[in-house]
Design a protein around this motif. Structure first.
Motif, short mmCIF file in Angstrom:
data_model
loop_
_atom_site.label_atom_id
_atom_site.label_comp_id
_atom_site.label_asym_id
_atom_site.label_seq_id
_atom_site.Cartn_x
_atom_site.Cartn_y
_atom_site.Cartn_z
N LEU A 60 0.83 -1.21 0.00
CA LEU A 60 0.00 0.00 0.00
C LEU A 60 0.86 1.26 0.00
O LEU A 60 0.62 2.19 -0.78
CB LEU A 60 -0.93 0.01 1.23
CG LEU A 60 -1.77 1.28 1.39
CD1 LEU A 60 -2.81 1.38 0.28
CD2 LEU A 60 -2.44 1.32 2.77
N ARG A 61 1.87 1.28 0.84
CA ARG A 61 2.72 2.47 0.91
C ARG A 61 3.42 2.72 -0.42
O ARG A 61 3.49 3.86 -0.89
CB ARG A 61 3.76 2.32 2.03
CG ARG A 61 4.55 3.60 2.27
CD ARG A 61 5.63 3.43 3.34
NE ARG A 61 6.26 4.71 3.61
CZ ARG A 61 7.19 5.27 2.83
NH1 ARG A 61 7.60 4.64 1.72
NH2 ARG A 61 7.71 6.44 3.15
N LEU A 73 5.45 10.30 2.38
CA LEU A 73 4.60 9.42 3.17
C LEU A 73 5.26 9.03 4.49
O LEU A 73 6.50 8.95 4.56
CB LEU A 73 4.27 8.14 2.39
CG LEU A 73 2.96 8.16 1.61
CD1 LEU A 73 3.05 9.11 0.43
CD2 LEU A 73 2.58 6.77 1.13
N PRO A 74 4.46 8.81 5.52
CA PRO A 74 5.03 8.34 6.79
C PRO A 74 5.65 6.96 6.61
O PRO A 74 5.28 6.22 5.69
CB PRO A 74 3.82 8.29 7.72
CG PRO A 74 2.63 8.19 6.83
CD PRO A 74 2.99 8.95 5.59
N GLN A 96 1.36 -0.88 16.79
CA GLN A 96 1.28 0.57 17.03
C GLN A 96 1.82 1.35 15.84
O GLN A 96 1.26 2.38 15.46
CB GLN A 96 2.08 0.92 18.30
CG GLN A 96 1.43 0.45 19.59
CD GLN A 96 2.27 0.78 20.82
OE1 GLN A 96 3.43 1.18 20.70
NE2 GLN A 96 1.72 0.58 21.99
N GLY A 97 2.92 0.86 15.26
CA GLY A 97 3.50 1.54 14.10
C GLY A 97 2.57 1.53 12.90
O GLY A 97 2.47 2.53 12.18
N LEU A 98 1.87 0.42 12.69
CA LEU A 98 0.92 0.33 11.59
C LEU A 98 -0.26 1.28 11.81
O LEU A 98 -0.75 1.92 10.87
CB LEU A 98 0.43 -1.10 11.43
CG LEU A 98 1.49 -2.13 11.01
CD1 LEU A 98 0.90 -3.54 11.02
CD2 LEU A 98 2.07 -1.80 9.64
N LEU A 102 -1.38 4.53 9.41
CA LEU A 102 -2.71 4.77 8.84
C LEU A 102 -3.30 6.09 9.33
O LEU A 102 -3.96 6.81 8.56
CB LEU A 102 -3.65 3.62 9.17
CG LEU A 102 -3.39 2.30 8.43
CD1 LEU A 102 -4.40 1.25 8.86
CD2 LEU A 102 -3.42 2.49 6.92
N GLU A 103 -3.09 6.43 10.59
CA GLU A 103 -3.63 7.68 11.12
C GLU A 103 -3.09 8.87 10.32
O GLU A 103 -3.83 9.81 10.00
CB GLU A 103 -3.26 7.83 12.60
CG GLU A 103 -4.07 6.93 13.52
CD GLU A 103 -3.58 6.93 14.95
OE1 GLU A 103 -4.31 6.45 15.83
OE2 GLU A 103 -2.45 7.41 15.21
N LYS A 104 -1.80 8.83 10.01
CA LYS A 104 -1.20 9.93 9.24
C LYS A 104 -1.68 9.94 7.80
O LYS A 104 -1.98 11.00 7.24
CB LYS A 104 0.33 9.83 9.31
CG LYS A 104 0.89 10.10 10.69
CD LYS A 104 2.38 9.81 10.76
CE LYS A 104 2.91 10.02 12.18
NZ LYS A 104 4.33 9.61 12.32
N ILE A 105 -1.77 8.76 7.20
CA ILE A 105 -2.25 8.65 5.82
C ILE A 105 -3.65 9.25 5.69
O ILE A 105 -3.96 9.98 4.74
CB ILE A 105 -2.29 7.17 5.39
CG1 ILE A 105 -0.89 6.60 5.24
CG2 ILE A 105 -3.09 6.98 4.10
CD1 ILE A 105 -0.08 7.18 4.13
#
Length: 201
Positions: A60-61, A73-74, A96-98, A102-105
């Protein structure tokens, strides 16, 4: 005087419930549930749950970056060779990293216009099927795919009963109509789809 209050849009995303899945007797991986709750017009469904593994996040990234080259992108949590799926600390650190990724995206309007992101978050389509869908190689549209996935994952029997009553009202070209489920209240097509010009062939 009439005052019209516009509700503040929100998107809540949770990455949770890591589970070890066995591909075969030699290979295992962890997948995570992605829960979405939103009132944003960008989303076809207002709530959804899917399961995704780490390498799907990596895909996805890469795809989002290729479509939005000017956006930084983060980062995803680093893929360490020392990752141990039986170590709760390792697993939770990655979870947590995932979630932070997504929160930033989901705060970026341009990224929200990418249909791949919506199919990733609201269907269980594979990356290959997501690519086929956004490039118009499937019989179903992005909205069809999301609604069909939702209709297969109804959790409340009352919704099934309501769907059967509304069967005759369902659009004839909607895949969800074949399951006997009528359109839901939030069956409006995605309001923030990417324009065809921004899709890759």
């Amino acid at each position: 005087l009439v005052f019209i209050m516009r509700l503040q849009e929100f998107v809540t995303v949770l990455v949770r419930d890591p589970r070890i899945q066995n591909e075969d007797s030699w290979h295992s991986y962890i997948d995570y549930e992605i829960f979405i709750h939103t009132n944003s017009i960008c989303f076809t469904r207002k709530t959804s749950c899917v399961r995704r593994r780490f390498r799907e996040f990596v895909w996805l990234r890469q795809r989002l970056q290729s479509n939005a080259v000017l956006i930084q992108l983060p980062e995803l949590p680093s893929k360490t060779p020392f990752f141990n799926m039986n170590n709760p600390h390792h697993v939770d650190h990655r979870r947590q990293g995932l979630q932070e990724f997504l929160e930033k995206i989901l705060q970026d309007a341009l990224l929200l216009s990418d249909s791949r992101l919506h199919l990733f978050l609201q269907t269980q389509l594979s990356p290959e099927d997501i690519e086929a869908c956004v490039s118009g190689q499937t019989k179903y549209s992005v909205a069809d795919a999301i609604h069909s996935f939702a209709s297969l994952n109804r959790r409340f029997p009352i919704e099934d009963e309501e769907g059967k009553k509304g069967k005759n009202d369902a659009d004839s070209d909607s895949e969800s109509s074949s399951s006997g489920l009528g359109p839901s209240d939030d069956s409006i097509s995605c309001g923030c789809k990417a324009s065809p010009a921004s899709e890759e062939p």
